[in-house]
Design a protein around this motif. Structure first.
Motif, PDB file in Angstrom:
ATOM      1  N   LEU A  15       0.837  -1.201   0.000  1.00 21.00           N
ATOM      2  CA  LEU A  15       0.000   0.000   0.000  1.00 21.00           C
ATOM      3  C   LEU A  15       0.870   1.248   0.000  1.00 21.00           C
ATOM      4  CD1 LEU A  15      -2.840   1.205   0.122  1.00 21.00           C
ATOM      5  CD2 LEU A  15      -2.710   1.074   2.625  1.00 21.00           C
ATOM      6  N   PHE A  16       1.943   1.237   0.771  1.00 27.54           N
ATOM      7  CA  PHE A  16       2.844   2.396   0.808  1.00 27.54           C
ATOM      8  C   PHE A  16       3.473   2.608  -0.571  1.00 27.54           C
ATOM      9  CE2 PHE A  16       6.699   4.758   1.382  1.00 27.54           C
ATOM     10  CZ  PHE A  16       6.442   5.638   2.419  1.00 27.54           C
ATOM     11  N   ALA A  17       3.929   1.511  -1.205  1.00 26.92           N
ATOM     12  CA  ALA A  17       4.554   1.626  -2.521  1.00 26.92           C
ATOM     13  C   ALA A  17       3.577   2.172  -3.555  1.00 26.92           C
ATOM     14  CB  ALA A  17       5.088   0.266  -2.967  1.00 26.92           C
ATOM     15  N   PHE A  18       2.291   1.897  -3.377  1.00 28.92           N
ATOM     16  CA  PHE A  18       1.277   2.414  -4.300  1.00 28.92           C
ATOM     17  C   PHE A  18       1.005   3.896  -4.048  1.00 28.92           C
ATOM     18  CE2 PHE A  18      -3.040   3.470  -5.528  1.00 28.92           C
ATOM     19  CZ  PHE A  18      -3.114   2.948  -6.814  1.00 28.92           C
ATOM     20  N   VAL A  19       0.872   4.259  -2.797  1.00 24.03           N
ATOM     21  CA  VAL A  19       0.474   5.632  -2.466  1.00 24.03           C
ATOM     22  C   VAL A  19       1.645   6.598  -2.590  1.00 24.03           C
ATOM     23  CG1 VAL A  19      -0.491   7.127  -0.664  1.00 24.03           C
ATOM     24  CG2 VAL A  19      -1.328   4.786  -0.937  1.00 24.03           C
ATOM     25  N   ARG A  20       2.849   6.157  -2.200  1.00 23.14           N
ATOM     26  CA  ARG A  20       4.022   7.036  -2.239  1.00 23.14           C
ATOM     27  C   ARG A  20       5.129   6.408  -3.089  1.00 23.14           C
ATOM     28  NH1 ARG A  20       4.984   9.771   3.721  1.00 23.14           N
ATOM     29  NH2 ARG A  20       2.855  10.550   4.026  1.00 23.14           N
ATOM     30  N   PRO A  21       4.933   6.287  -4.376  1.00 24.26           N
ATOM     31  CA  PRO A  21       5.927   5.622  -5.222  1.00 24.26           C
ATOM     32  C   PRO A  21       7.242   6.383  -5.271  1.00 24.26           C
ATOM     33  CG  PRO A  21       4.302   6.762  -6.572  1.00 24.26           C
ATOM     34  CD  PRO A  21       3.798   6.817  -5.160  1.00 24.26           C
ATOM     35  N   GLY A  22       8.338   5.634  -5.234  1.00 20.88           N
ATOM     36  CA  GLY A  22       9.658   6.247  -5.333  1.00 20.88           C
ATOM     37  C   GLY A  22      10.179   6.837  -4.048  1.00 20.88           C
ATOM     38  N   VAL A  23       9.395   6.783  -2.957  1.00 16.07           N
ATOM     39  CA  VAL A  23       9.834   7.331  -1.676  1.00 16.07           C
ATOM     40  C   VAL A  23      10.571   6.235  -0.902  1.00 16.07           C
ATOM     41  CG1 VAL A  23       9.111   8.317   0.527  1.00 16.07           C
ATOM     42  CG2 VAL A  23       7.931   8.959  -1.589  1.00 16.07           C
ATOM     43  N   PRO A  24      11.851   6.437  -0.555  1.00 14.23           N
ATOM     44  CA  PRO A  24      12.589   5.396   0.180  1.00 14.23           C
ATOM     45  C   PRO A  24      11.993   5.169   1.566  1.00 14.23           C
ATOM     46  CG  PRO A  24      14.078   7.050  -0.754  1.00 14.23           C
ATOM     47  CD  PRO A  24      12.691   7.598  -0.859  1.00 14.23           C
ATOM     48  N   PHE A  25      11.951   3.912   1.988  1.00 14.94           N
ATOM     49  CA  PHE A  25      11.522   3.592   3.346  1.00 14.94           C
ATOM     50  C   PHE A  25      12.068   2.226   3.717  1.00 14.94           C
ATOM     51  CE2 PHE A  25       8.448   1.412   0.811  1.00 14.94           C
ATOM     52  CZ  PHE A  25       7.946   0.358   1.565  1.00 14.94           C
ATOM     53  N   VAL A  26      12.224   2.018   4.990  1.00 16.49           N
ATOM     54  CA  VAL A  26      12.701   0.727   5.494  1.00 16.49           C
ATOM     55  C   VAL A  26      11.514  -0.228   5.521  1.00 16.49           C
ATOM     56  CG1 VAL A  26      13.732  -0.484   7.443  1.00 16.49           C
ATOM     57  CG2 VAL A  26      14.497   1.830   6.859  1.00 16.49           C
ATOM     58  N   PRO A  27      11.619  -1.424   4.924  1.00 14.12           N
ATOM     59  CA  PRO A  27      10.462  -2.328   4.805  1.00 14.12           C
ATOM     60  C   PRO A  27      10.133  -3.063   6.094  1.00 14.12           C
ATOM     61  CG  PRO A  27      12.407  -3.353   3.846  1.00 14.12           C
ATOM     62  CD  PRO A  27      12.818  -1.964   4.229  1.00 14.12           C
ATOM     63  N   SER A  28       9.624  -2.326   7.078  1.00 15.13           N
ATOM     64  CA  SER A  28       9.248  -2.898   8.370  1.00 15.13           C
ATOM     65  C   SER A  28       8.221  -1.992   9.025  1.00 15.13           C
ATOM     66  CB  SER A  28      10.480  -3.011   9.280  1.00 15.13           C
ATOM     67  OG  SER A  28      10.925  -1.722   9.678  1.00 15.13           O
ATOM     68  N   PRO A  29       7.544  -2.463  10.060  1.00 13.08           N
ATOM     69  CA  PRO A  29       6.609  -1.580  10.773  1.00 13.08           C
ATOM     70  C   PRO A  29       7.277  -0.302  11.271  1.00 13.08           C
ATOM     71  CG  PRO A  29       6.237  -3.854  11.419  1.00 13.08           C
ATOM     72  CD  PRO A  29       7.473  -3.855  10.575  1.00 13.08           C
ATOM     73  N   LEU A  30       8.486  -0.425  11.805  1.00 11.95           N
ATOM     74  CA  LEU A  30       9.210   0.758  12.258  1.00 11.95           C
ATOM     75  C   LEU A  30       9.492   1.693  11.094  1.00 11.95           C
ATOM     76  CD1 LEU A  30      10.780   2.400  14.357  1.00 11.95           C
ATOM     77  CD2 LEU A  30      12.768   0.943  13.897  1.00 11.95           C
ATOM     78  N   GLY A  31       9.930   1.120   9.969  1.00 10.31           N
ATOM     79  CA  GLY A  31      10.217   1.949   8.806  1.00 10.31           C
ATOM     80  C   GLY A  31       8.989   2.668   8.299  1.00 10.31           C
ATOM     81  N   LEU A  32       7.850   1.988   8.285  1.00 10.99           N
ATOM     82  CA  LEU A  32       6.609   2.629   7.873  1.00 10.99           C
ATOM     83  C   LEU A  32       6.251   3.778   8.812  1.00 10.99           C
ATOM     84  CD1 LEU A  32       4.496  -0.530   7.006  1.00 10.99           C
ATOM     85  CD2 LEU A  32       5.134   1.279   5.396  1.00 10.99           C
ATOM     86  N   ALA A  33       6.389   3.533  10.108  1.00 14.10           N
ATOM     87  CA  ALA A  33       6.046   4.567  11.083  1.00 14.10           C
ATOM     88  C   ALA A  33       6.899   5.813  10.870  1.00 14.10           C
ATOM     89  CB  ALA A  33       6.231   4.019  12.503  1.00 14.10           C
ATOM     90  N   LEU A  34       8.196   5.626  10.703  1.00  9.32           N
ATOM     91  CA  LEU A  34       9.090   6.771  10.532  1.00  9.32           C
ATOM     92  C   LEU A  34       8.809   7.494   9.215  1.00  9.32           C
ATOM     93  CD1 LEU A  34      12.439   5.205  11.826  1.00  9.32           C
ATOM     94  CD2 LEU A  34      10.847   6.702  13.057  1.00  9.32           C
ATOM     95  N   ALA A  35       8.527   6.738   8.147  1.00 12.41           N
ATOM     96  CA  ALA A  35       8.257   7.359   6.852  1.00 12.41           C
ATOM     97  C   ALA A  35       6.974   8.173   6.878  1.00 12.41           C
ATOM     98  CB  ALA A  35       8.175   6.287   5.763  1.00 12.41           C
ATOM     99  N   LEU A  36       6.022   7.776   7.724  1.00 10.92           N
ATOM    100  CA  LEU A  36       4.738   8.473   7.809  1.00 10.92           C
ATOM    101  C   LEU A  36       4.723   9.539   8.899  1.00 10.92           C
ATOM    102  CD1 LEU A  36       2.418   5.371   7.326  1.00 10.92           C
ATOM    103  CD2 LEU A  36       2.708   7.293   5.730  1.00 10.92           C
ATOM    104  N   GLY A  37       5.854   9.722   9.581  1.00  8.18           N
ATOM    105  CA  GLY A  37       5.928  10.754  10.607  1.00  8.18           C
ATOM    106  C   GLY A  37       5.357  10.347  11.943  1.00  8.18           C
ATOM    107  N   PHE A  38       5.144   9.058  12.169  1.00  6.95           N
ATOM    108  CA  PHE A  38       4.669   8.586  13.466  1.00  6.95           C
ATOM    109  C   PHE A  38       5.843   8.473  14.438  1.00  6.95           C
ATOM    110  CE2 PHE A  38       1.200   5.815  11.240  1.00  6.95           C
ATOM    111  CZ  PHE A  38       0.581   6.978  10.804  1.00  6.95           C
ATOM    112  N   GLU A  39       5.525   8.363  15.699  1.00  5.45           N
ATOM    113  CA  GLU A  39       6.562   8.062  16.684  1.00  5.45           C
ATOM    114  C   GLU A  39       6.991   6.610  16.533  1.00  5.45           C
ATOM    115  OE1 GLU A  39       5.450   8.955  20.639  1.00  5.45           O
ATOM    116  OE2 GLU A  39       5.126  11.097  20.283  1.00  5.45           O
ATOM    117  N   ALA A  40       8.259   6.340  16.825  1.00  5.56           N
ATOM    118  CA  ALA A  40       8.770   4.975  16.721  1.00  5.56           C
ATOM    119  C   ALA A  40       8.003   4.076  17.681  1.00  5.56           C
ATOM    120  CB  ALA A  40      10.258   4.938  17.047  1.00  5.56           C
TER     121      ALA A  40
END
Length: 890
Positions: A43-68
């Motif tokens: 879902l992240f790859a679809f909504v934000r294509p080309g945006v680097p992120f770590v492929p894990s729950p932590l990585g998703l949280a940080l990429a979306l601006g959530f707290e770790a």
């Protein structure tokens, strides 16, 4: 709440679960999903294509601006929050954006993607389209490249020390201040950018820079000045993709404006790193006939293609986790298949765009393998005025300690079943059940040779002669009586020879045997194959001549596209007829005469993967591969900076540069290089501890695993375990995964987890208390500053493997060659541990017999102790709990 593994596996199989990376979770649970899952990474790859992120729950949280999220339960909860945020982001898009997405989402709906209904609910349904690939045909919207005027030839204006210091201060900016060691390093680097005084004698600077010097900005200062004054012609070359990516990031300091950076700097990699739009289009059309998970992957790649500037699947923005369920080789540029200007996507081709940009760009960021490949191409195809050459007159070779290995691979020859079948497909096209769009020479060139009966007959002759090469299914016939033709008969004889000579029949890894005293049947097979290869080479040479003759005789009639096709075809033929086939014939002739050039090492090999034979053949390597590297790369250049933290062998003392000159090729040049060494600014006495553990029985898998477990727990994670054998790594992983999980420590493992090495390192870096297991080679791909890496454990002394090639090199370079290689490995691994003045870490070798002479690889002020496991664990636990480094507060 906590759940059992059995419960998790049941939910996973049912498809009623939200996950981050379904393939990774499948491997962990050791169960295949029964139905498609809600994978938030997709879902992240679809909504934000080309945006680097770590492929894990932590990585998703940080990429979306959530707290770790702290702990596993919080990480599980963040998946739902991440999905809700991403879906809300879609709902907030403009109507025009939603309209563009609807056809693609409709395709994903037909493919069974679990997120598709939720997305349709937020962006609306698409009108029915008659095209089955509506929304997937992204190639129509990609920008086209245009040819430019040839660039001016590079100049020779020098770079001064004063302007270098000023440029370094500019690069550092307000984020810090130049360190004395870094300034001295940058000034020393200017030597490599001085005017060359005579042909064949480039300005070479060998500069060793200890960890923490800041060498990247240090050499970018003089290099960028040279490029501004004299470019194009500057190539920055690295060994690992990680450093190549880091260099690109640093260039943002030099060119803050993205438009200017796009114009003045370009990244170059091998063709296999880029999406081939023709392959991609054909994959999409096949997928449209039977939508499913493969279709989902392709649709997500469509989203990425619309956002990527370069089509590089090894770049930071590509969703690499997709490779776990889809072979990316199906959509990349496969060797020998490119049809150049005959391709409908030629003007949007990512590879062609990068090549053209590199001709005019001030700075090209490449890798050692590509530099060597390009040099080989230059030798085969001298500049004849028909093409704009890529100027390469100044180099910076970062990770210079790897030049020997890169040259070893780049200048080697391999006559094997897979190589033969590749050549056969290139000549004949796909045969039998081989699924390939590769067309044979006749199909590719028929319009170019129409009306030329000589050229047409040479194609037919080459096609008939190529039947002697190994064909589809050769592996099944290799060890039976069913071998077909000279190529397969030779492979069968080699297979029998290696099996007869090998001392390790059940080896998990490759088997090899020398070429001395082969059976008469093997020699006869070699003679027959050599004759067959000559019968292939002759018509190819004639065909190349006919094509080039047409370029001459019809110079006033040919349009640009046709000229480009003819030239590309001739170059591809020449590479095989002038490089590959003569090398193979020479190897076979040496078997027959028993006389091998002393500069080469030949041997037979059965290549194995996980205990399974995958290839068989004859290999040839240079004993000293820096000889061709020097003649083809260094000697034609005007200057080169070769730099690393591990250029020299510490055993020889401060003044010993012999090993650096030998392993970089500088020893073969007529003028000596400038040599400089700058030590690390770190205080290892307070920042590091080294332990050689004496009481762990390494041959006992349970005892070895217990040692890793307790060491990792003592450090509280942040641990990198290095192994010399994949089998040992897997055995340790099986023993320690559960107890580390119970302690709240994530464990990632190369060769176990379904992630590429780069993604594993990203996960390890992102989680401060994670642990990572990898083979010895992983040590060069890890750049993890801070507490995320505070412990490195080697299972044993990383001696080089006692191969036939290594034996020849030990005879060439002396008895201390083993020690040299081992010390350099240890030195490089230790350099991963301390990356800043705030870092502290421990280095452990679990082998009591570690010779003291190897320990000179470590900084002399780093405390070192030989002790038992229990004592090491106690000291590691105590040391890593320190909050102040001695000497840090002044």
């Amino acid at each position: 709440m906590d759940v059992s593994v059995e419960y998790a596996a049941t939910r996973f199989r049912s498809g009623a679960a939200i996950v981050a990376h379904a393939s990774f979770v499948s491997g962990r649970l050791k169960v295949a999903p029964g139905k498609p899952l809600f994978d938030v990474l997709e879902l992240f790859a679809f909504v934000r294509p080309g945006v680097p992120f770590v492929p894990s729950p932590l990585g998703l949280a940080l990429a979306l601006g959530f707290e770790a999220p702290p702990g596993l339960q919080a990480q599980a909860r963040v998946l739902r929050a991440a999905a809700q945020a991403l879906l809300a982001e879609l709902a907030a898009k403009t109507e025009s954006e939603k309209s563009r997405l609807r056809p693609l989402v409709q395709f994903l709906l037909r493919s069974g993607w679990r997120w598709a209904p939720a997305i349709v609910a937020r962006i609306g349904e698409s009108e029915d389209s008659r095209s089955p690939i509506a929304g997937l045909d992204v190639w129509h919207a990609l920008p086209k490249w245009e040819d430019e005027a040839p660039p001016a030839k590079p100049g020779s204006l020098p770079v001064g020390a004063d302007e270098t210091r000023s440029r370094l201060a500019q690069l550092i900016g307000t984020s810090g201040e130049p360190r004395p060691e870094q300034v001295a390093y940058a000034e020393a680097s200017t030597y490599a950018f001085g005017p060359r005084e005579r042909a064949g004698a480039p300005k070479i600077a060998l500069i060793e820079a200890g960890t923490g010097i800041g060498k990247t900005l240090g050499y970018l200062a003089p290099a960028s000045l040279w490029a501004e004054k004299n470019g194009p012609g500057l190539w920055l070359s690295t060994y690992t993709r990680n450093l190549q990516r880091q260099l690109v990031q640093e260039l943002a300091r030099l060119f803050p404006d993205p438009v200017e950076r796009e114009d003045k700097a370009v990244v170059r990699k091998g063709r296999e790193n880029y999406v081939c739009l023709l392959n991609f289009e054909e994959a999409v059309k096949r997928s449209a006939l039977a939508p499913g998970q493969r279709s989902v992957v392709l649709a997500l790649v469509v989203r990425w293609l619309a956002a990527t500037p370069d089509g590089d699947i090894s770049g930071a923005g590509f969703p690499a986790f997709l490779a776990a369920t889809f072979p990316m080789s199906e959509i990349t540029d496969r060797r020998g298949e490119c049809i150049y200007s005959a391709c409908m996507h030629y003007r949007t081709c990512f590879v062609e765009r990068a090549i053209r940009r590199s001709r005019t760009a001030q700075i090209v960021v490449a890798n050692h393998a590509l530099v060597i490949s390009q040099a080989s191409r230059d030798w085969t195809f001298p500049d004849d005025g028909r093409d704009v050459p890529e100027r390469r007159v100044r180099y910076v070779f970062d990770e210079g300690h790897h030049l020997f290995d890169a040259a070893d691979s780049g200048f080697a020859a391999h006559l094997s079943g897979s190589e033969m079948s590749e050549l056969r497909r290139w000549i004949r096209g796909g045969e039998g059940r081989v699924r390939s769009r590769m067309r044979g020479l006749e199909e590719r060139l028929k319009d170019l040779v129409a009306g030329d009966p000589v050229a047409e007959s040479t194609i037919a002759e080459a096609g008939a002669a190529s039947g002697a090469l190994a064909g589809e299914g050769w592996t099944a016939r290799m060890n039976s009586a069913g071998a077909r033709g000279p190529g397969e008969i030779f492979l069968a004889e080699v297979w029998q020879h290696v099996r007869a000579r090998s001392t390790d029949q059940e080896s998990f890894y490759s088997l090899e045997a020398d070429t001395t005293a082969p059976r008469a049947e093997l020699l006869d097979a070699a003679r027959r194959l050599a004759g067959a290869l000559k019968r292939i080479a002759a018509p190819l040479m004639a065909l190349s001549y006919r094509l080039r003759k047409r370029l001459d005789t019809e110079a006033d009639k040919l349009d640009s596209a046709t000229r480009a096709r003819i030239d590309a075809a001739a170059r591809g033929i020449d590479r095989r007829a002038k490089l590959i086939l003569p090398a193979w014939i020479g190897m076979l002739d040496a078997l027959d005469t028993g006389e091998c050039d002393k500069e080469f090492v030949d041997w037979f090999e059965i290549e194995r993967e996980d205990g399974r034979d995958v290839d068989v053949g004859l290999r040839r390597h240079w004993t000293d591969p820096t000889i061709p590297f020097t003649s083809e790369v260094l000697a034609p250049a005007h200057g080169a900076l070769i730099t690393s933290a591990t250029l020299r062998d510490a055993e020889g003392g401060e003044g010993d540069w012999q090993s650096a000159e030998v392993r970089t090729g500088a020893a073969h040049l007529p003028e000596p290089p400038r040599r400089e060494s700058f030590g690390s600014p770190f205080e290892y006495a307070g920042q590091a501890r080294i332990f050689v553990v004496r009481d762990v029985p390494r041959r006992d898998p349970a005892a070895l695993a217990a040692a890793y477990r307790e060491l990792f727990l003592a450090a509280g994670g942040g641990a990198l375990g290095l192994f010399t054998a994949v089998r040992t790594l897997r055995a340790v992983e099986q023993h320690i995964a559960a107890p580390l999980a119970e302690a709240g420590l994530s464990l990632y493992a190369q060769h176990v987890d379904r992630l590429d090495t780069g993604a594993l390192v990203d996960l390890f870096r992102a989680e401060e208390n994670a642990c990572l297991l990898g083979t010895d080679a992983l040590r060069d791909g890890v750049d993890v500053p801070g507490r995320s890496l505070r412990l490195v454990v080697f299972d044993k002394v990383p001696w080089p493997r006692p191969t036939i090639l290594h034996k020849a090199r030990r005879e060439r370079f002396g008895k201390t060659y083993d020690d040299l290689l081992t010390r350099l490995k240890l030195k490089q691994a230790f350099g991963r541990l301390i990356r800043s003045r705030a870092d502290r870490g421990c280095f452990v070798i679990l082998e009591s017999a570690t010779p003291s002479r190897l320990l000179t690889a470590f900084p002399p002020d780093a405390p070192m102790k030989r002790c038992g496991l229990g004592e090491a664990i106690a000291e590691i636990r105590s040391f890593l709990q320190l909050t102040v480094i001695p000497g840090e507060q002044r």
